[in-house]
Scaffold this motif. Structure first.
Motif, PDB file in Angstrom:
ATOM      1  N   PHE A  40     -11.600  -5.938  -7.867  1.00 49.72           N
ATOM      2  CA  PHE A  40     -12.259  -6.607  -6.745  1.00 49.72           C
ATOM      3  C   PHE A  40     -11.609  -7.953  -6.462  1.00 49.72           C
ATOM      4  O   PHE A  40     -11.220  -8.681  -7.368  1.00 49.72           O
ATOM      5  CB  PHE A  40     -13.741  -6.813  -7.057  1.00 49.72           C
ATOM      6  N   SER A  41     -11.492  -8.274  -5.186  1.00 53.80           N
ATOM      7  CA  SER A  41     -11.197  -9.631  -4.730  1.00 53.80           C
ATOM      8  C   SER A  41     -12.092  -9.890  -3.527  1.00 53.80           C
ATOM      9  O   SER A  41     -12.531  -8.946  -2.857  1.00 53.80           O
ATOM     10  CB  SER A  41      -9.727  -9.792  -4.345  1.00 53.80           C
ATOM     11  N   PHE A  42     -12.381 -11.149  -3.257  1.00 57.74           N
ATOM     12  CA  PHE A  42     -13.359 -11.477  -2.220  1.00 57.74           C
ATOM     13  C   PHE A  42     -12.967 -10.894  -0.861  1.00 57.74           C
ATOM     14  O   PHE A  42     -13.813 -10.463  -0.081  1.00 57.74           O
ATOM     15  CB  PHE A  42     -13.521 -12.996  -2.096  1.00 57.74           C
ATOM     16  N   GLU A  43     -11.662 -10.854  -0.582  1.00 57.32           N
ATOM     17  CA  GLU A  43     -11.191 -10.337   0.705  1.00 57.32           C
ATOM     18  C   GLU A  43     -11.528  -8.860   0.895  1.00 57.32           C
ATOM     19  O   GLU A  43     -11.671  -8.382   2.027  1.00 57.32           O
ATOM     20  CB  GLU A  43      -9.679 -10.537   0.841  1.00 57.32           C
ATOM     21  N   LYS A  44     -11.681  -8.117  -0.209  1.00 54.72           N
ATOM     22  CA  LYS A  44     -11.955  -6.682  -0.106  1.00 54.72           C
ATOM     23  C   LYS A  44     -13.365  -6.377   0.405  1.00 54.72           C
ATOM     24  O   LYS A  44     -13.654  -5.233   0.756  1.00 54.72           O
ATOM     25  CB  LYS A  44     -11.748  -6.009  -1.463  1.00 54.72           C
ATOM     26  N   LEU A  45     -14.224  -7.409   0.418  1.00 55.10           N
ATOM     27  CA  LEU A  45     -15.575  -7.203   0.951  1.00 55.10           C
ATOM     28  C   LEU A  45     -15.550  -6.749   2.400  1.00 55.10           C
ATOM     29  O   LEU A  45     -16.495  -6.133   2.889  1.00 55.10           O
ATOM     30  CB  LEU A  45     -16.392  -8.494   0.841  1.00 55.10           C
ATOM     31  N   PHE A  46     -14.475  -7.048   3.106  1.00 52.81           N
ATOM     32  CA  PHE A  46     -14.382  -6.754   4.530  1.00 52.81           C
ATOM     33  C   PHE A  46     -13.369  -5.650   4.815  1.00 52.81           C
ATOM     34  O   PHE A  46     -12.829  -5.547   5.909  1.00 52.81           O
ATOM     35  CB  PHE A  46     -14.007  -8.037   5.295  1.00 52.81           C
ATOM     36  N   THR A  47     -13.115  -4.835   3.784  1.00 53.33           N
ATOM     37  CA  THR A  47     -12.178  -3.717   3.916  1.00 53.33           C
ATOM     38  C   THR A  47     -12.864  -2.446   3.399  1.00 53.33           C
ATOM     39  O   THR A  47     -13.960  -2.513   2.834  1.00 53.33           O
ATOM     40  CB  THR A  47     -10.901  -3.977   3.086  1.00 53.33           C
ATOM     41  N   PRO A  48     -12.235  -1.279   3.584  1.00 52.20           N
ATOM     42  CA  PRO A  48     -12.826  -0.046   3.045  1.00 52.20           C
ATOM     43  C   PRO A  48     -12.997  -0.051   1.524  1.00 52.20           C
ATOM     44  O   PRO A  48     -13.713   0.800   0.981  1.00 52.20           O
ATOM     45  CB  PRO A  48     -11.825   1.031   3.477  1.00 52.20           C
ATOM     46  N   GLU A  49     -12.373  -1.005   0.842  1.00 53.75           N
ATOM     47  CA  GLU A  49     -12.527  -1.085  -0.615  1.00 53.75           C
ATOM     48  C   GLU A  49     -13.639  -2.051  -1.021  1.00 53.75           C
ATOM     49  O   GLU A  49     -13.658  -2.557  -2.145  1.00 53.75           O
ATOM     50  CB  GLU A  49     -11.203  -1.500  -1.265  1.00 53.75           C
ATOM     51  N   TRP A  50     -14.596  -2.289  -0.125  1.00 55.75           N
ATOM     52  CA  TRP A  50     -15.706  -3.204  -0.418  1.00 55.75           C
ATOM     53  C   TRP A  50     -16.479  -2.755  -1.672  1.00 55.75           C
ATOM     54  O   TRP A  50     -17.067  -3.581  -2.376  1.00 55.75           O
ATOM     55  CB  TRP A  50     -16.669  -3.260   0.762  1.00 55.75           C
ATOM     56  N   TRP A  51     -16.478  -1.467  -1.933  1.00 59.55           N
ATOM     57  CA  TRP A  51     -17.253  -0.924  -3.050  1.00 59.55           C
ATOM     58  C   TRP A  51     -16.769  -1.422  -4.412  1.00 59.55           C
ATOM     59  O   TRP A  51     -17.501  -1.306  -5.415  1.00 59.55           O
ATOM     60  CB  TRP A  51     -17.214   0.605  -3.023  1.00 59.55           C
ATOM     61  N   THR A  52     -15.568  -1.983  -4.461  1.00 59.00           N
ATOM     62  CA  THR A  52     -15.068  -2.497  -5.741  1.00 59.00           C
ATOM     63  C   THR A  52     -15.922  -3.655  -6.259  1.00 59.00           C
ATOM     64  O   THR A  52     -15.876  -3.975  -7.448  1.00 59.00           O
ATOM     65  CB  THR A  52     -13.608  -2.960  -5.617  1.00 59.00           C
ATOM     66  N   VAL A  53     -16.710  -4.274  -5.354  1.00 58.51           N
ATOM     67  CA  VAL A  53     -17.608  -5.343  -5.783  1.00 58.51           C
ATOM     68  C   VAL A  53     -18.655  -4.807  -6.761  1.00 58.51           C
ATOM     69  O   VAL A  53     -19.184  -5.544  -7.600  1.00 58.51           O
ATOM     70  CB  VAL A  53     -18.289  -6.021  -4.571  1.00 58.51           C
TER      71      VAL A  53
END
Length: 254
Positions: A40-53
């Protein structure tokens, strides 16, 4: 009839054990099959990989040895805090820590370790005299371990903040410990301040209600009920305690 909201719905019994199982699974898969689970990285919250959070809170150790040590320590301190503050408050404490750690990762690299270190800070806050065998040999009080952890994690960000003038370096770790600040540090400071202000108010109130007051030291019968107060015959309407009745400069009206 409308049902009243019951906050106990947020209480998760045995949350510590549940977190340990999830950490063991997620972190164990990371170590067993490195690179297979995206990080997870904070930028991924706004991508299809948001689920990594969703995996973020369960990655705390880079090696098998450190994972075992972290899980053992968290099992001890987590259960202690859970028993001390109750399921509801403990659940809110953990989830608040997760949210703020995620927000802190926007400013600087903040790992999920902060979530579980904040649990240790809370236990050290509640029982600072408890001892832990550091390296299984050296007895160390929780108070000093907590201070050492805080200094270690805040020193470099604080130095970078001073050198660059940007507070963003410090915001990450501060947010990482925000749940401790909200649940323990701020209430403690407000309580201490409140006790101090209350005591000061009571002292002032006693002085205001006093009948006798020494002109020199300000002592009243409320401060010392056994003290004797007298007016000086050489002063114009000034009263003194027995200590200063014969040891003062006489005051006369012009």
């Amino acid at each position: 009839m409308k049902k009243k909201f019951d906050p106990s719905v947020f209480a998760i019994p045995n949350l510590t054990v549940g977190l340990i199982l999830l950490i063991a699974i997620v972190n164990g898969l990371d170590l067993w099959m490195p690179g297979n689970l995206p990080h997870f990285s904070f930028e991924k919250l706004f991508t299809p990989e948001w689920w990594t959070v969703l995996l973020f809170p369960f990655r705390i150790a880079p090696t098998w040895l450190s994972l075992v040590v972290y899980l053992y320590m968290f099992f001890m301190i987590g259960q202690n805090l859970e028993a001390a503050i109750g399921d509801l408050r403990y659940s809110l404490y953990i989830f608040t820590g997760i949210v703020f750690a995620i927000l802190g990762s926007y400013f600087s690299p903040v790992s999920a370790v902060f979530i579980y270190l904040s649990v240790f800070l809370a236990v050290a806050h509640l029982d600072p005299e408890r001892q832990l065998l550091l390296f299984f040999i050296i007895p160390m009080k929780y108070r000093w371990l907590a201070i050492g952890v805080a200094v270690y994690l805040l020193f470099i960000p604080a130095r970078n903040t001073i050198s660059t003038g940007s507070v963003s370096h410090l915001l990450g770790p501060v947010l990482g410990f925000a749940n401790y600040i909200i649940f323990f540090a701020i209430p403690y400071l407000l309580h201490v301040g409140g006790v101090s202000r209350t005591a000061s108010f009571k002292r002032k109130a006693r002085r205001t209600d006093a009948i006798h007051r020494c002109t020199v030291c300000g002592m009243t019968e409320s401060d010392d009920p056994t003290m004797d107060f007298r007016f000086c015959v050489d002063c114009d309407d000034h009263e003194y305690c027995s200590k200063h009745l014969h040891a003062h400069e006489h005051i006369r009206s012009a």
